[in-house]
Design an enzyme around this catalytic site. Structure first.
Site, short mmCIF file in Angstrom:
data_model
loop_
_atom_site.label_atom_id
_atom_site.label_comp_id
_atom_site.label_asym_id
_atom_site.label_seq_id
_atom_site.Cartn_x
_atom_site.Cartn_y
_atom_site.Cartn_z
N ASP A 199 -5.50 26.09 65.32
CA ASP A 199 -5.43 27.44 65.57
C ASP A 199 -5.19 27.60 67.14
O ASP A 199 -5.54 27.04 68.07
CB ASP A 199 -6.81 28.27 65.44
CG ASP A 199 -6.90 29.61 65.57
OD1 ASP A 199 -6.05 30.21 64.73
OD2 ASP A 199 -7.55 30.06 66.47
N GLU A 241 -0.57 25.65 65.44
CA GLU A 241 0.02 26.98 65.43
C GLU A 241 0.41 27.28 66.96
O GLU A 241 -0.42 26.98 67.95
CB GLU A 241 -1.13 27.78 64.98
CG GLU A 241 -0.74 29.40 64.64
CD GLU A 241 -1.67 30.48 64.85
OE1 GLU A 241 -1.41 31.38 64.59
OE2 GLU A 241 -2.73 30.10 65.46
N ASP A 316 -2.35 36.52 58.76
CA ASP A 316 -2.02 37.41 60.04
C ASP A 316 -1.00 38.32 59.71
O ASP A 316 -0.72 39.00 60.41
CB ASP A 316 -1.90 36.67 61.35
CG ASP A 316 -3.18 36.09 61.63
OD1 ASP A 316 -4.27 36.32 61.30
OD2 ASP A 316 -3.07 34.94 62.20
#
Ligand code: TEU
Ligand code: CA
Length: 537
Positions: A199, A241, A316
């Site tokens: 993340d 990411e 998201d």
């Protein structure tokens, strides 16, 4: 080219809260996922990226972790997690854990200790700054609004957080913290994790004093140390990411020598339908030619130098069929067309839960939303003078809850997601759009995805073929060629809802039409609304 398993793989993303509830509390859980593994096996995917299931107060739905080595009780137990990994393995599905290493929850024991005193051994696990109440060290703003600095009166210090205040940033400068994270990752590897999604990993090397969040000077040094101490123990897939990753930096992230991660997960194509230099809420029409330029650039310039992720959707982002497709008259056609464009390219494709059904965005009342980003933005923009109507329009288009409504399994109450009250309202269109209706229908979006996943396994050209964009300036057609020593593949798609002439028929003479989203035989020179064709020879 000798390819790695994850270069041939298709990854399915599960947002656990919304996938399948097993005990009627309205929240998806691990036992629910286990009960749906046969479905995933049927779709043919090779790995599941599981959004965070570790212990968490859920201020950001699990992206605020209070214990990295335990499972959040709403999702189940550690035993359930181990069972999920075992059961998945039986079906040749690997479980990719979502590692949130940039920040923890403010309820993590490290942070609770860190807050006790400046000389607590955990204090330096976070980023602190002496100061005066009401005068933050600088004016940096968090991703979800407000200042990046939170005052702790007992210490007369501010701590730094890029997301909500309950997500304090970890201090990667501290070698002890880094070692704790590596130990934790190795523990998960020993438990059977098949890979990791990292993340906001581009933000770990922050230097708030200099206003730096993404791409800090030590970023790639940290990546290499992390990888060496953990992932390089075996054949694990790792996905970085990075909203900030550019085509220049991407080869570092995904260097074929394996020194950093397997692949980069970057968003250059995702940021296009917004006003330049503004926020994602400031909508603008999709610049289609630019979209092709961006996607094409990642195809040709990363070729042989690194590896990219292919995605339209995630937890998201809004639903792609509502975004760049047409979720009304041409929902099925456009969902299939978008899938064709994406899956034919080089990279590892991701399917976000429900995308394989053509699930759509929702339009709820403000009180029916759950996401902290939506709530904060709503308040901020109201105060800033935006009209309620304008704000809601942005939420309908880009709100993260569009992707988070429960998975639509069947046409029974709450779409078969829960017997209780779902934590987020089910999209009312579940009676039409659901797994049950699509699973055995050869013309469904589901069956089309299944066919695409299968094709990727049968034709190496998906993995190693070179890429050439056709008609880069054309305002309607998205078409390209992939080619290796043995095979040639051509994808031709009409990206819009009007019928047009196709000037590419010569390119596909003698080729086999392997997959298309229109049933009746090909009308040679025309492309019908959202028509997609995939040829191979
Ligand atoms: O997202 C990265 C991130 O920066 C997002 O907040 C993004 O800017 C935003 O969603 C766009 O609307 C990751 C996770 O995927 C996200 O769910 C988390 O909220 C975030 O990190 C913090 O951990
Ligand atoms: Ca549950």
């Amino acid at each position: 080219m000798s390819s790695k398993w994850w270069q041939k793989a298709v990854i399915y993303q599960i947002y656990p809260k919304s996938f399948q509830d097993s005990n009627g509390d309205g929240i998806g859980d691990l036992r629910g996922i286990i009960s749906r593994l046969d479905y995933l096996e049927e779709l043919g995917i090779n790995a599941v990226w599981l959004s965070p299931v570790c212990r968490s107060p859920q201020k950001d739905n699990g992206y605020d972790i209070s214990d990295y080595q335990d499972i959040e009780p709403i999702f189940g137990t550690l035993d359930d997690m181990e069972e999920l990994m075992r059961e998945a393995k039986k079906r040749n599905i690997r479980i990719i854990m979502d590692l949130v290493l940039n920040h923890s929850s403010d309820q993590h024991r490290w942070f609770l200790e860190a807050k006790k005193s400046k000389d607590n051994p955990y204090h330096d696990y976070y980023v602190w700054k002496d100061g005066v109440e009401g005068v933050p060290p600088n004016d940096m703003r968090g991703v979800f609004g407000g200042s990046c600095w939170e005052w702790v009166p007992e210490l007369q210090q501010y701590y730094f957080h890029q997301f909500v205040p309950e997500q304090p940033d970890l201090n990667w400068e501290n070698p002890k913290l880094r070692q704790e994270l590596y130990d934790m990752i190795n523990w998960w590897i020993d438990k059977g994790a098949g890979g990791f999604r990292l993340d906001v990993i581009d933000q770990i090397a922050k230097e708030p004093d200099k206003g730096i969040t993404a791409n800090g000077p030590k970023l790639h040094e940290y990546f290499r140390e992390l990888s060496k101490n953990t992932f390089q123990r075996g054949d694990y897939v790792t996905v970085g990411e990075a909203w900030s990753a550019t085509i220049e930096r991407a080869p570092l992230y995904s260097n074929p020598d394996g020194s950093e991660f397997s692949m980069v997960f970057q968003f250059e194509h995702i940021g296009l339908d917004q006003q330049e230099g503004k926020e994602k809420w400031d909508l603008a029409p999709l610049p289609f030619v630019k979209l092709k330029e961006v996607l094409g650039k990642w195809q040709t310039e990363l070729y042989g130098k690194g590896w990219n992720s292919l995605f339209w959707d995630n937890h998201d982002l809004p639903r792609i069929v509502s975004r760049w497709g047409n979720d009304k008259e041409y929902r099925i056609e456009s969902a299939k067309m978008l899938a064709t464009v994406l899956h034919g390219m080089q990279g590892t494709p991701y399917i976000y839960q429900g995308e394989e059904l053509g699930m759509t965005n929702v339009q709820y009342d403000i009180d029916e939303y759950n996401d902290v980003e939506i709530k904060n933005m709503y308040k901020e923009r109201l105060t800033a003078g935006y009209s309620k109507e304008e704000i809601m329009k942005s939420i309908y288009a880009k709100g993260r809850d569009n992707a988070r409504t429960p998975m639509q399994w069947d046409d029974s109450k709450n779409a078969g997601f829960t017997k209780g009250t779902p934590w987020l309202k089910v999209n009312p269109n579940y009676t039409d759009i659901n797994v049950k209706a699509q699973r055995n229908d050869p013309d469904s979006v589901f069956s089309y995805y299944k066919a695409l996943v299968k094709l990727r396994k049968e034709h190496e050209v998906f993995v190693d073929g070179t890429f050439k964009m056709y008609l880069p300036e054309d305002e309607n057609i998205f078409a390209y060629e992939r080619k290796n020593g043995n095979e040639r593949m051509v994808v031709i798609c009409n990206f819009y809802g009007t019928e047009i002439m196709c000037p590419l028929m010569d390119e596909v003479k003698g080729m086999d039409l392997i997959l298309t989203n229109y049933k009746d035989t090909e009308e040679a020179g025309k492309l019908r609304p959202y028509e997609a064709r995939l040829y191979i020879k």
